[in-house]
Design an enzyme around this catalytic site. Structure first.
Site, mmCIF file in Angstrom:
data_model
loop_
_atom_site.group_PDB
_atom_site.id
_atom_site.type_symbol
_atom_site.label_atom_id
_atom_site.label_comp_id
_atom_site.label_asym_id
_atom_site.label_seq_id
_atom_site.Cartn_x
_atom_site.Cartn_y
_atom_site.Cartn_z
ATOM 1 N N CYS A 1 28.300 53.456 36.426
ATOM 2 C CA CYS A 1 28.183 54.542 37.402
ATOM 3 C C CYS A 1 27.569 54.082 38.721
ATOM 4 C CB CYS A 1 27.307 55.642 36.838
ATOM 5 S SG CYS A 1 27.888 56.298 35.274
ATOM 6 N N ARG B 1 32.174 47.570 39.634
ATOM 7 C CA ARG B 1 31.296 47.687 38.463
ATOM 8 C C ARG B 1 31.994 48.345 37.283
ATOM 9 N NH1 ARG B 1 25.599 48.550 39.496
ATOM 10 N NH2 ARG B 1 25.090 47.197 41.206
ATOM 11 N N TRP C 1 31.147 56.293 34.736
ATOM 12 C CA TRP C 1 31.576 55.573 33.543
ATOM 13 C C TRP C 1 31.110 56.438 32.387
ATOM 14 C CZ3 TRP C 1 29.210 53.029 29.335
ATOM 15 C CH2 TRP C 1 30.039 52.120 28.645
ATOM 16 N N ASN D 1 23.229 58.804 37.475
ATOM 17 C CA ASN D 1 23.459 57.609 36.650
ATOM 18 C C ASN D 1 22.415 57.630 35.538
ATOM 19 O OD1 ASN D 1 25.278 56.823 38.553
ATOM 20 N ND2 ASN D 1 24.144 55.016 39.250
ATOM 21 N N GLY D 2 22.793 57.190 34.343
ATOM 22 C CA GLY D 2 21.818 57.125 33.256
ATOM 23 C C GLY D 2 22.155 58.093 32.140
ATOM 24 N N GLU E 1 31.869 32.520 23.800
ATOM 25 C CA GLU E 1 32.205 33.006 25.144
ATOM 26 C C GLU E 1 33.724 33.038 25.352
ATOM 27 O OE1 GLU E 1 30.948 34.566 27.441
ATOM 28 O OE2 GLU E 1 31.955 34.056 29.301
ATOM 29 N N LYS F 1 35.814 36.374 26.268
ATOM 30 C CA LYS F 1 36.687 36.475 27.452
ATOM 31 C C LYS F 1 38.059 36.990 27.045
ATOM 32 C CE LYS F 1 34.539 36.431 30.163
ATOM 33 N NZ LYS F 1 33.138 36.270 30.096
ATOM 34 N N GLU G 1 37.953 40.770 25.922
ATOM 35 C CA GLU G 1 37.648 41.800 26.912
ATOM 36 C C GLU G 1 38.743 42.005 27.941
ATOM 37 O OE1 GLU G 1 33.779 41.225 28.794
ATOM 38 O OE2 GLU G 1 34.176 39.141 29.216
ATOM 39 N N HIS H 1 33.475 29.633 4.921
ATOM 40 C CA HIS H 1 32.661 30.689 4.322
ATOM 41 C C HIS H 1 33.217 32.076 4.642
ATOM 42 C CE1 HIS H 1 29.792 27.752 3.015
ATOM 43 N NE2 HIS H 1 29.667 27.289 4.240
ATOM 44 N N LYS I 1 30.873 46.455 34.856
ATOM 45 C CA LYS I 1 30.297 45.193 35.330
ATOM 46 C C LYS I 1 28.791 45.154 35.096
ATOM 47 C CE LYS I 1 30.304 41.275 37.415
ATOM 48 N NZ LYS I 1 30.769 40.214 36.513
HETATM 49 C C1 G6P Z 1 28.434 43.598 31.009
HETATM 50 C C2 G6P Z 1 29.412 42.707 31.754
HETATM 51 C C3 G6P Z 1 29.297 41.283 31.233
HETATM 52 C C4 G6P Z 1 27.860 40.802 31.332
HETATM 53 C C5 G6P Z 1 26.899 41.742 30.627
HETATM 54 C C6 G6P Z 1 25.452 41.403 30.950
HETATM 55 O O1 G6P Z 1 28.815 43.702 29.685
HETATM 56 O O2 G6P Z 1 30.730 43.179 31.593
HETATM 57 O O3 G6P Z 1 30.133 40.460 32.010
HETATM 58 O O4 G6P Z 1 27.765 39.544 30.747
HETATM 59 O O5 G6P Z 1 27.107 43.076 31.094
HETATM 60 O O6 G6P Z 1 25.245 41.594 32.323
HETATM 61 P P1 G6P Z 1 24.142 40.871 33.179
HETATM 62 O O7 G6P Z 1 24.327 41.426 34.576
HETATM 63 O O8 G6P Z 1 22.817 41.266 32.591
HETATM 64 O O9 G6P Z 1 24.383 39.426 33.111
#
Ligand code: G6P
Length: 605
Positions: free
Chosen positions: A2, A27, A74, A99-100, A478, A482, A485, A501, A600
């Site tokens: 948001c 974001r 959001w 927001n929140g 990671e 990627k 997502e 396992h 984001k």
């Molecule tokens: C969200 C984003 C990720 C990010 C994570 C942590 O999930 O989509 O890309 O890694 O937040 O965010 P930060 O700003 O704390 O690294």
């Protein structure tokens, strides 16, 4: 996640609000809206499409005003519908953006229903709107101050009332809010970035602050109701272009910016000294006996990689915790631990809360590894190391991750040197390797055409497995993150030793297995794991260092990495995984930079 923008001016503020929302778009959001004050009450437009569509609506409707608020939402409470989009209006006279998450909204809603307020949305925000309305006696600032005392949870709000046509009230606790100062006009926003181009100075509100924005100026009180000044500073320079240039998506641009982002992040110093983290870091670093890394998402995987470095190079015990777990679990506090918050944005609600939780338990040695100099985390910690990745727009983090790795490697070598485990010769060698990283990365980026060929095969799959060992296990995690997502392919990562396992049961020719195979001490073990997959008909896609002697054969596809990079190898090996996810997502036609349901900067729990 948001976003809030609000303005009070002599001129029509609609273009300012639209521009602010555009700047916050990256974001992630699923609806947006805006309200301006008119003599009849707040006049509203809302959309479940993009900000561009909202802009069309305001242009077509000749929507104008001098006081207004706008929002990208959001969804948390209530689906992403027009009805739930902000601004939310109470009784035709007051409008709010929020927001929140309000945790006691159900109790408040019942109390307000008894006062005959009718609820037309599923949002927790509507509770705040009616609550402020119920407390309004001609002074919006006073009503908001009374209302927020009854709220439990996190909020940043912007509120306007038709009877105060040149006033905007903001408040924050748990979610960020900044005040922007212009020439005869003033603003609020959830991020200073939204006001770049409009405000000349900004100040960051503290927990519990309430502010009143008028044409004449800004009044701020703290949670006790005492007048405070929140140190206005020059608007940060958002110089790193957010233009797309020749790239198809921001994610692709950001993947290709990694050599320069890393070069910018490596300090221009000849030695690894604690001064890189803060003036007084030397004394504290000498005193610590362990490290606790707190983070979420991709930043958590940077922390996991750092554990290998910190324990092997600095020989210091390191724990890495998912912030949302740490903040709620019972742990044993240790005042001699260095608490490291790793975050691109510096605003992630769970990481921020975990950091505060550690501080409240007497763990006062804190360091932020962060990409945003003005963020809450940087302001909250004793020491900081800023990554210089520049603005990252793609929701899926790439250059922020590799610059975090650089920062954490520098921390490991610095502590290793202070603790007598890194010799001068090793220090020189590490510095040399760091400085050569941008060139090594460029060679990896040149593999893109080969990766595109693989992505065409991945685009038709619905599942994938990622394997790695040691330092490269977090890189496999990671890589899987990627892929899932942005391409929506179900992907899991395992430490290769865990294959037998459980996950081996899933291996068929429909399940590609991606393997990160650097030429390190665990290579032979990894080769055995690959054979286990092959023996079950699985297809293996290997990113192998040039000198591993792994060759393509039936069912084994190999892309050769240009060089083996020792301890820094994870920084190189993650890049082809980013490219694989990116091109697979492109082949599947997803919205790469704004993947569904994700945000984001996650500023709610
Ligand atoms: C969200 C984003 C990720 C990010 C994570 C942590 O999930 O989509 O890309 O890694 O937040 O965010 P930060 O700003 O704390 O690294």
């Amino acid at each position: 996640m948001c976003g809030i923008v609000g303005a009070v001016a002599h001129r029509n503020i609609v273009p300012v609000l639209i521009e602010g929302l555009r700047r916050l778009e990256y974001r992630g959001y699923d609806s947006c809206g805006m309200a301006v004050l008119t003599a009849d009450g707040p006049h509203r437009v809302r959309s479940v499409a993009r900000v561009a569509e909202l802009d069309e609506q305001v242009s077509n409707a000749r929507f104008e005003g001098v006081t207004g608020i706008a929002h990208t939402r959001w969804a948390t409470h209530g689906a992403a519908t027009i009805n739930n989009a902000h601004p939310i209006v109470s009784s035709g006279s007051l409008a709010i953006v929020h927001n929140g998450i309000i945790e006691n909204y159900e109790i408040l809603r019942e109390a307000l229903r008894r006062q005959h307020y009718e609820f037309v949305s599923q949002t927790d925000t509507e509770v705040i709107a009616h609550l402020i309305h119920s407390l309004y006696e001609g002074d919006l600032f006073a009503a908001v101050r009374k209302a927020v005392r009854q709220l439990t949870g996190a909020y940043a709000v912007g509120v306007v009332h038709k009877d105060q046509p040149h006033t905007l009230v903001g408040a924050r606790a748990g979610s960020p809010l900044v005040v922007g100062y212009g020439d005869g006009e003033n603003f609020i926003a959830s991020d200073a970035l939204a006001l770049a181009g409009s405000a000349e100075h900004v100040s960051y509100l503290e927990e519990g602050d309430v502010c009143e924005i008028t044409l004449a100026g800004v009044r701020i009180v703290d949670f006790r109701g005492e007048k405070v000044v929140r140190n206005p500073r020059r608007m940060p320079a958002y110089s790193t272009g957010v233009e797309l240039g020749p790239y198809r998506h921001y994610m692709q641009k950001e993947i290709f910016e990694q050599p320069s982002a890393i070069a910018d992040t490596i300090p221009d110093a000849e030695t690894f000294s604690p001064g890189l983290f803060g003036k007084t870091a030397g004394g504290v670093f000498r005193d610590i006996d362990s490290v606790l890394i707190l983070a979420c998402g991709t930043s958590y995987y940077a922390g996991l990689t750092a554990k290998y470095w910190l324990e092997s190079v600095a020989k210091i015990r390191t724990d890495v915790e998912i912030a949302s777990e740490y903040r709620y679990r019972e742990s044993v506090p240790n005042p001699r631990m260095l608490v490291v918050a790793v975050s691109q944005s510096g605003e992630t609600a769970d990481t921020l809360a975990a950091l505060k939780h550690a501080q409240s338990r007497g763990m006062e040695h804190t360091l932020a590894v962060c990409n945003v100099a003005t963020s809450a985390m940087v302001r909250l910690t004793d020491f900081k190391f800023l990554t210089h990745a520049g603005t990252e727009i793609g929701v899926a983090s790439t250059k922020a991750f590799t610059t975090q790795l650089v920062a954490l490697f520098i921390l490991a070598v610095t502590l290793g040197k202070m603790r007598g485990h890194v010799s001068d010769a090793q220090e020189t060698e590490y510095l040399h390797q760091l400085r050569h990283l941008p060139a090594a990365l460029n060679a990896v980026l040149a593999l893109e055409p080969q990766i595109i060929a693989w992505s065409d095969q991945f685009a038709h799959k619905e599942n994938a497995l990622f394997l790695g060992r040691g330092l490269h296990y977090p890189i496999a995690l990671e890589g899987a993150l990627k892929l899932k997502e942005i391409s929506y392919i179900h992907a899991e990562a395992y430490s290769a030793g865990e294959l037998k396992h459980g996950p081996l049961a899933l291996v068929t020719d429909a399940m590609p297995v991606v393997t990160v195979a650097p030429n390190d001490a665990l290579l032979d073990k990894l080769k055995s794991n690959m054979q286990e997959v092959r023996a079950r008909g699985g297809h293996i896609y290997v990113f192998a260092d040039d000198d591993t002697h792994i060759t393509s054969e039936d069912g084994i596809h190999v892309i050769r990495m240009p060089e083996h990079y020792g301890l820094l190898s994870p920084i190189l090996h993650v890049v082809p995984l980013q490219l694989l996810a990116y091109h697979t997502a492109c082949a599947r036609g997803t919205d790469v930079d704004k993947p569904r349901n994700l945000a984001k900067s996650v500023t709610v729990e």
